[in-house]
Design a protein around this motif. Structure first.
Motif, short mmCIF file in Angstrom:
data_model
loop_
_atom_site.label_atom_id
_atom_site.label_comp_id
_atom_site.label_asym_id
_atom_site.label_seq_id
_atom_site.Cartn_x
_atom_site.Cartn_y
_atom_site.Cartn_z
N SER A 326 6.02 6.23 -12.46
CA SER A 326 6.48 4.69 -11.10
C SER A 326 6.33 4.17 -11.88
O SER A 326 6.16 3.90 -13.64
CB SER A 326 5.47 3.99 -10.38
N GLU A 327 7.07 2.56 -11.56
CA GLU A 327 7.48 1.81 -12.64
C GLU A 327 6.33 0.96 -13.16
O GLU A 327 5.47 0.40 -14.18
CB GLU A 327 8.30 0.29 -12.23
N ASN A 330 2.38 4.48 -13.09
CA ASN A 330 1.06 6.12 -12.50
C ASN A 330 1.94 6.60 -12.37
O ASN A 330 3.14 6.84 -11.77
CB ASN A 330 0.93 5.28 -10.75
N THR A 331 1.32 7.93 -12.07
CA THR A 331 1.98 9.83 -12.12
C THR A 331 1.71 9.90 -10.67
O THR A 331 1.61 9.25 -10.02
CB THR A 331 0.75 10.39 -12.57
N VAL A 332 3.40 9.77 -10.10
CA VAL A 332 4.15 10.46 -8.85
C VAL A 332 3.83 11.83 -8.46
O VAL A 332 4.90 12.40 -7.42
CB VAL A 332 5.51 9.63 -8.60
N ALA A 333 4.31 12.54 -9.34
CA ALA A 333 4.81 13.75 -9.81
C ALA A 333 4.31 15.23 -10.32
O ALA A 333 4.54 14.00 -11.76
CB ALA A 333 6.27 14.38 -9.46
#
Length: 461
Positions: A326-327, A330-333
């Motif tokens: 994310s901006e 933070n890991t999102v995938a």
């Protein structure tokens, strides 16, 4: 044998209860931290050598019944303990506090269990509270799948986890598992010298748990072969295998190649450089690793040059590890290449994708399609798990965070929360991380939430 163990546990539990008092000491609240440690240590000692989850369930059932609570065990070994509403609060919205229990990770799972047992002993004024202990095996949440539908209706459910202490999880990743394969042709080798490149002894673990400094054995060898090929080295691929479980990080991988005699020195030099880089990056996090290059007898057959080229290119370009952030970084995938194998006519690989954002999961699937088409691989989704999230208009996460001061986040770890939301799409659910370090604060947070929401819902006098 387990019946004998169960009988002994009940005797131990009965003696322990005789030293206490009847019912819950609501008027004189117990020492929370000491109670958690006592409950935890008692269970650790009691369950040594136990090999059936029913023994753990029987212990918890007997514990609750000794306090004269309405407790029962169902055919899935779920233990349901209902703490009746205080007088005048019978019409409040019920709360369910839940955690998983498993023999595979029992020592860890008993931490939230001990906190739940202590919370039961320390509640005062509250709506109906149900404490649910739900068995699971690996990533199969048998208890959550089997629990009665009525227990998931018109409730607020707080799951306790051990993967994110002192955080409230409000969403879990959606996942998709893909099989990718290519038909191969075996031919006689053109080159003279064969080597096996092998890596093993990595820590592994379930791929929904993000670990720093956790190399993928398959990708490590795939990248090495791609480096050799891009450097002009000629080789034929005889086999490539790795991983034992699609849903876990591969702990080992092995590739057999046949090279031109003129490239032998180059191969050894490149391997020494790769080995040093691996040691520099992972020697501390992977103390048991082994990364070797060994000359072996030449195999009778190797993959055709076209098959070798496509497979090496495929392994190099296939995404693995953190896919998107994310901006706020933070890991999102994430993704994991969990297993590959080579047979006489087929090469097959398995990739698990996970994303907190459904749109990014679609992008991952699109990228996989491009990679497979470029390398002439077929692919298909063979399984998937729905994600879960705090639904619009639901107040549980906001209430809990405001009352306790605990921050919220999304995590990739699979849990029974997705099962509960799949069974009841309207359920209010969060997952609260606990441990033994801050157990007193965490238990107090649970109690504070239950009693504070009770006050806010209490009818005017």
């Amino acid at each position: 044998m387990n019946k004998i163990i169960a009988a002994i546990l009940i005797m131990i539990l009965s003696v322990a209860m005789m030293t206490g008092c009847d019912g819950f000491p609501n008027e004189n609240k117990v020492d929370i931290e000491q109670s958690i440690y006592d409950e935890y240590e008692s269970m650790i000692d009691a369950f040594i050598g136990v090999d059936e989850i029913s023994v753990v369930s029987d212990y918890l059932l007997q514990w609750a019944q000794s306090y004269q609570l309405d407790a029962r065990k169902d055919r899935f070994n779920n233990v349901i303990v209902q703490h009746p509403a205080s007088s005048g609060l019978e019409d409040g919205k019920p709360v369910v506090i839940e955690c998983g229990i498993s023999l595979q990770d029992l020592e860890n799972d008993l931490r939230p269990v001990a906190i739940m047992l202590t919370a039961m002993k320390n509640l005062k004024d509250h709506n109906q509270v149900t404490f649910l202990f739900a068995p699971y095996e690996g990533r199969d949440y048998v208890g959550a799948k089997g629990i009665a539908e009525s227990l998931l209706t018109e409730i607020k459910l707080i799951n306790l986890n051990t993967y994110a202490p002192n955080m409230v999880t409000v969403s879990g990743a959606e996942s998709a598992v893909y099989s990718m394969s290519r038909n191969i042709d075996l031919v006689d080798p053109s080159y003279q010298i064969a080597y096996e490149i092998k890596i093993n002894g990595l820590t592994g673990g379930y791929s929904d748990i993000i670990k720093s400094k956790n190399p993928n054995a398959i990708k490590t060898l795939g990248n090495f072969l791609a480096t050799c090929k891009s450097g002009g080295m000629l080789f034929e691929l005889a086999s490539f295998t790795g991983g034992e479980n699609i849903g876990m990080y591969p702990v080992a991988a092995s590739a057999i190649i046949v090279i031109n005699q003129n490239d032998e020195t180059s191969l050894n030099n490149r391997f020494e450089k790769a080995l040093k880089s691996f040691q520099d990056n992972y020697s501390e996090s992977q103390p048991q690793f082994s990364y070797t290059l060994t000359q072996i007898g030449r195999p009778q057959k190797v993959l055709s040059h076209a098959d070798s080229d496509h497979i090496v290119s495929f392994l190099y370009t296939l995404f693995n590890g953190i896919y998107a952030k994310s901006e706020t970084e933070n890991t999102v995938a994430i993704s994991n290449l969990g297993m590959i194998s080579t047979s006489e006519s087929n090469f097959e690989a398995f990739l698990t994708m996970r994303s907190l954002d459904p749109a990014i999961l679609l992008t991952m699937q699109s990228d996989l399609s491009v990679i497979c088409n470029l390398n002439e691989f077929s692919y298909s989704m063979i399984s998937g798990n729905a994600g879960w999230r705090q639904l619009p208009g639901k107040s549980l996460a906001k209430e809990f965070s405001e009352i306790t001061g605990v921050k919220t986040a999304g995590y990739f770890n699979e849990s029974q929360c997705a099962v509960y939301q799949d069974r009841n799409r309207d359920i209010e659910i969060i997952s609260y991380g606990v441990d033994l370090v801050d157990c007193e604060k965490q238990c107090n947070n649970l109690i504070q939430y239950i009693e504070t929401t009770t006050l806010s819902e209490a009818p005017a006098q």
